[in-house]
Design a protein around this motif. Structure first.
Motif, PDB file in Angstrom:
ATOM      1  N   ARG A  94       9.192 -10.043   5.045  1.00 53.25           N
ATOM      2  CA  ARG A  94      10.032  -9.026   4.253  1.00 53.25           C
ATOM      3  C   ARG A  94       9.401  -7.671   4.481  1.00 53.25           C
ATOM      4  NH1 ARG A  94       9.228 -10.978  -0.459  1.00 53.25           N
ATOM      5  NH2 ARG A  94      11.263 -12.217  -0.644  1.00 53.25           N
ATOM      6  N   GLN A  95       7.987  -7.730   4.428  1.00 53.56           N
ATOM      7  CA  GLN A  95       7.475  -6.294   4.540  1.00 53.56           C
ATOM      8  C   GLN A  95       7.599  -5.967   6.086  1.00 53.56           C
ATOM      9  OE1 GLN A  95       3.332  -7.094   3.515  1.00 53.56           O
ATOM     10  NE2 GLN A  95       3.722  -7.234   1.367  1.00 53.56           N
ATOM     11  N   ARG A  96       7.445  -6.348   6.957  1.00 53.44           N
ATOM     12  CA  ARG A  96       7.367  -6.009   8.350  1.00 53.44           C
ATOM     13  C   ARG A  96       8.819  -6.015   9.039  1.00 53.44           C
ATOM     14  NH1 ARG A  96       2.120  -9.036  11.112  1.00 53.44           N
ATOM     15  NH2 ARG A  96       0.551  -8.753   9.398  1.00 53.44           N
ATOM     16  N   LEU A 128       6.840 -15.776   3.911  1.00 51.26           N
ATOM     17  CA  LEU A 128       8.162 -14.708   3.601  1.00 51.26           C
ATOM     18  C   LEU A 128       8.088 -13.475   3.182  1.00 51.26           C
ATOM     19  CD1 LEU A 128      11.247 -14.996   3.294  1.00 51.26           C
ATOM     20  CD2 LEU A 128      11.115 -15.674   1.052  1.00 51.26           C
ATOM     21  N   GLU A 129       6.866 -13.042   2.302  1.00 48.46           N
ATOM     22  CA  GLU A 129       6.598 -11.795   2.064  1.00 48.46           C
ATOM     23  C   GLU A 129       6.188 -11.082   3.102  1.00 48.46           C
ATOM     24  OE1 GLU A 129       6.161  -8.501  -0.362  1.00 48.46           O
ATOM     25  OE2 GLU A 129       7.280 -10.570  -0.785  1.00 48.46           O
ATOM     26  N   LEU A 130       5.149 -11.496   3.900  1.00 45.65           N
ATOM     27  CA  LEU A 130       5.014 -10.860   5.133  1.00 45.65           C
ATOM     28  C   LEU A 130       6.272 -10.294   6.212  1.00 45.65           C
ATOM     29  CD1 LEU A 130       1.785 -12.739   6.028  1.00 45.65           C
ATOM     30  CD2 LEU A 130       1.896 -10.199   5.604  1.00 45.65           C
ATOM     31  N   GLY A 175      -2.966 -14.102   3.432  1.00 49.17           N
ATOM     32  CA  GLY A 175      -1.807 -13.763   2.252  1.00 49.17           C
ATOM     33  C   GLY A 175      -1.660 -14.978   1.223  1.00 49.17           C
ATOM     34  N   ASP A 207       5.722 -18.955   0.713  1.00 55.13           N
ATOM     35  CA  ASP A 207       5.927 -17.549  -0.121  1.00 55.13           C
ATOM     36  C   ASP A 207       5.199 -16.330   0.683  1.00 55.13           C
ATOM     37  OD1 ASP A 207       7.448 -18.768  -1.911  1.00 55.13           O
ATOM     38  OD2 ASP A 207       5.679 -19.003  -3.612  1.00 55.13           O
ATOM     39  N   ALA A 208       3.725 -16.721   1.112  1.00 54.75           N
ATOM     40  CA  ALA A 208       3.104 -15.560   1.868  1.00 54.75           C
ATOM     41  C   ALA A 208       3.839 -15.390   3.158  1.00 54.75           C
ATOM     42  CB  ALA A 208       1.718 -16.288   2.288  1.00 54.75           C
ATOM     43  N   ASP A 254      19.632  -5.995  -0.648  1.00 50.44           N
ATOM     44  CA  ASP A 254      18.298  -6.384  -1.202  1.00 50.44           C
ATOM     45  C   ASP A 254      18.064  -7.852  -0.583  1.00 50.44           C
ATOM     46  OD1 ASP A 254      20.137  -7.287  -2.779  1.00 50.44           O
ATOM     47  OD2 ASP A 254      18.982  -7.774  -4.377  1.00 50.44           O
ATOM     48  N   ARG A 286       2.514 -21.823  -1.414  1.00 50.54           N
ATOM     49  CA  ARG A 286       1.868 -20.510  -1.260  1.00 50.54           C
ATOM     50  C   ARG A 286       1.961 -20.220   0.182  1.00 50.54           C
ATOM     51  NH1 ARG A 286      -3.773 -22.075  -3.316  1.00 50.54           N
ATOM     52  NH2 ARG A 286      -4.513 -20.254  -2.550  1.00 50.54           N
ATOM     53  N   THR A 337      15.731  -9.228   3.864  1.00 52.43           N
ATOM     54  CA  THR A 337      15.048 -10.523   4.008  1.00 52.43           C
ATOM     55  C   THR A 337      15.542 -11.564   5.023  1.00 52.43           C
ATOM     56  OG1 THR A 337      13.996 -10.297   1.603  1.00 52.43           O
ATOM     57  CG2 THR A 337      13.711 -12.415   2.778  1.00 52.43           C
TER      58      THR A 337
END
Length: 204
Positions: free
Chosen positions: A36-38, A32-34, A52, A29-30, A114, A26, A118
């Protein structure tokens, strides 16, 4: 310790291990997602990551001594996934030179738009990581180079490990150029890089 107490203790440890593995997943993954977003605009803080992941600071520091250690784990996780993907692609062909081409295609697939966004964000967050005391220097090219040992040996290399290392360093350097330049390799580029890798095979 009796058999009964040993079995009960082992069950408790197994449950705790599964719970901890879930926490780590968790957090990875959290984060990595943050990232990716920033993108390359700002780095997520530990507080952002645990929020997250829906976990606590205590859970974070149970598994990682610092955010650098988490970033290192993300890079390692990504390397393992890429290794698995490239190895699978290489099984789809029988010839040694065909496997080398599949290897090149697999590595350079990380430059696809895509995926590259990342990768770029993670690398940006990893700046200075090599100088961190929390983790050893990272060498994803070394992990991927191992996949070339067999094909290079079949092609007559006198030192498959050395030749594969040269090919991997060159290919990963080129991949980094594509990622930072926001460009994707063409078929002609892949042909040329594959030819270069094949030329690194030294005679026995």
């Amino acid at each position: 310790m009796s058999d009964v107490t040993s079995r009960i203790a082992q069950r408790a440890l197994a449950k705790r291990g599964a719970s901890y593995a879930s926490e780590v997943r968790r957090l990875l993954d959290a984060a990595l997602e943050l990232m990716r977003q920033r993108g390359t605009n700002s780095a997520p803080r530990v507080a952002d990551i645990v929020a997250g992941a829906g976990l606590s600071n205590e859970a974070f520091y149970r598994h990682f001594p610092s955010k650098d250690a988490l970033v290192a784990a993300i890079l390692e996780d990504g390397t393992e996934r890429l290794c698995s993907y490239v190895a699978h692609q290489m099984t789809k062909v029988d010839t040694a030179d065909g496997k080398v081409r599949r290897w090149v295609e697999g590595v350079l697939s990380q430059a696809a738009e895509d995926i590259a966004a990342t990768t770029r964000a993670v690398l940006w967050n990893a700046v200075g990581l090599r100088n961190s005391g929390d983790s050893a220097p990272l060498a994803p090219s070394g992990r991927l180079a191992v996949l070339l040992h067999g094909p290079f040996a079949d092609l007559g290399s006198g030192d498959p490990a050395f030749d594969a290392s040269l090919a991997a360093h060159a290919t990963f350097g080129t991949l980094a150029d594509y990622v930072w330049q926001r460009a994707e390799p063409s078929k002609a580029d892949i042909d040329r890089i594959t030819a270069f890798c094949l030329r690194t095979v030294g005679p026995a």
